[in-house]
Enzyme design. Sequence first.
Site, PDB file in Angstrom:
ATOM      1  CB  ALA A 254      -0.924  -0.002   1.380  1.00 57.49           C
ATOM      2  CG  ASP A 255       2.221   3.565  -2.881  1.00 59.75           C
ATOM      3  OD1 ASP A 255       3.094   4.123  -3.104  1.00 59.75           O
ATOM      4  OD2 ASP A 255       2.177   2.400  -3.171  1.00 59.75           O
ATOM      5  NE  ARG A 256      -1.831   9.325   1.106  1.00 59.88           N
ATOM      6  CZ  ARG A 256      -1.563  10.566   1.788  1.00 59.88           C
ATOM      7  NH1 ARG A 256      -1.975  11.006   2.679  1.00 59.88           N
ATOM      8  NH2 ARG A 256      -0.264  11.090   1.410  1.00 59.88           N
ATOM      9  CB  ALA A 264      -3.885   4.946  -2.438  1.00 61.24           C
TER      10      ALA A 264
END
Length: 385
Positions: A254-256, A264
């Site tokens: 995950a990036d966020r 995201a």
Amino acid sequence: MTLEAIRYSTGKLVIIDQLQLPYVEKYIEVPTSKDAWHAIKKMRVRGAPAIAIVAALALASELHTLMAHDKLSNRAEEVRLFIQEKLDYLVSSRPTAVNLSDAARKLAAHVSDHAEMPNSTGRAVAEAFIQAAEEMLAKDLKDNTNIGKYGAEWIIRNALAGGRSKATILTHCNTGSLATSGYGTALGVIRALASKNALAYAYCTETRPYNQGSRLTAYELVHENLPATLVTDSMVAALLAKAEAAVDAIVVGADRVAANGDTANKIGTYALAVLAKFHGVKFLVAAPLTTIDRSTKSGADIVIEERPASEVTTIKGAVETESSCDRIKLETVRIAAEGIHVWNPAFDVTPSALIDAIITERGVVERGTDGRYNFDGIFEDHSAF
């Protein structure tokens, strides 16, 4: 032997140039925050944890060099402002990945505390930053190992069917040693399963348009001799429908992660989650607490970075002939009609309803009885670094 994406000693940061992989294993020095910004923007380094660490350590190296050449102000407030300016600049390199902004916020608060101390000096503030950045590197490796452990245990307990003792996992993008300080998040779960003799097989997606799966994840899997097969993104539905493939879980990074669990991650993740839901395959997100952004209420509030059209219309690779593959000579070729318009979001948002669990270094978080994610308990006593 696990790949090293980041090599660091006080005052010197070196990273593997991921644009050259899997053909050439080349390391480049990143001596300043400006060099780090360009390395991150051009994706010479990528992966949410890795870019945060590279940004912090590059600035630490820059501060060390300035002190060594007696070019750093001795006024604590001036050095604090210098660091804040550099951190703001670094955050602009990739806005979607929360790890970078989270690290910048914590580091800025840390140096502010030191700048406000009685009789503080510019050197003291710089040294406080350097120490904190170095601690981030060590902590990330420990956190990744724990993510792998908790993820493997959850899969063994919850995802295996028919009395089987080994899991088949599909992963997307690159979430291994090349995306972190080492070991990895989602790929770390695969490593942990292998270490427990509980990995039957791994599948990795090509991950268009930047091909992080075929270039980087496949490279790591081959490097460590793990049983694996590469598939294109569009083959996943057919793979999950294939009984003999017997995919037990899809594990992504995950990036966020928003406060409600919306996630995201690399473009294509959302599609995988939809396919997993339809086929009854567990869908898991593996990410450190630094990736969970409780100030972002839902995925609708996440800013999605858009990348250049050229990443879709061209492709770069080693020149291959019938007799050999030239690993040194890399060429870029066009694969789309000239003049076509391109939409190239780097990420998409997977709704939390499609995610079975989120694996962190503190344990695995599942949806509550109300069907929602609540991260409050897992964040208790979470330290700054």
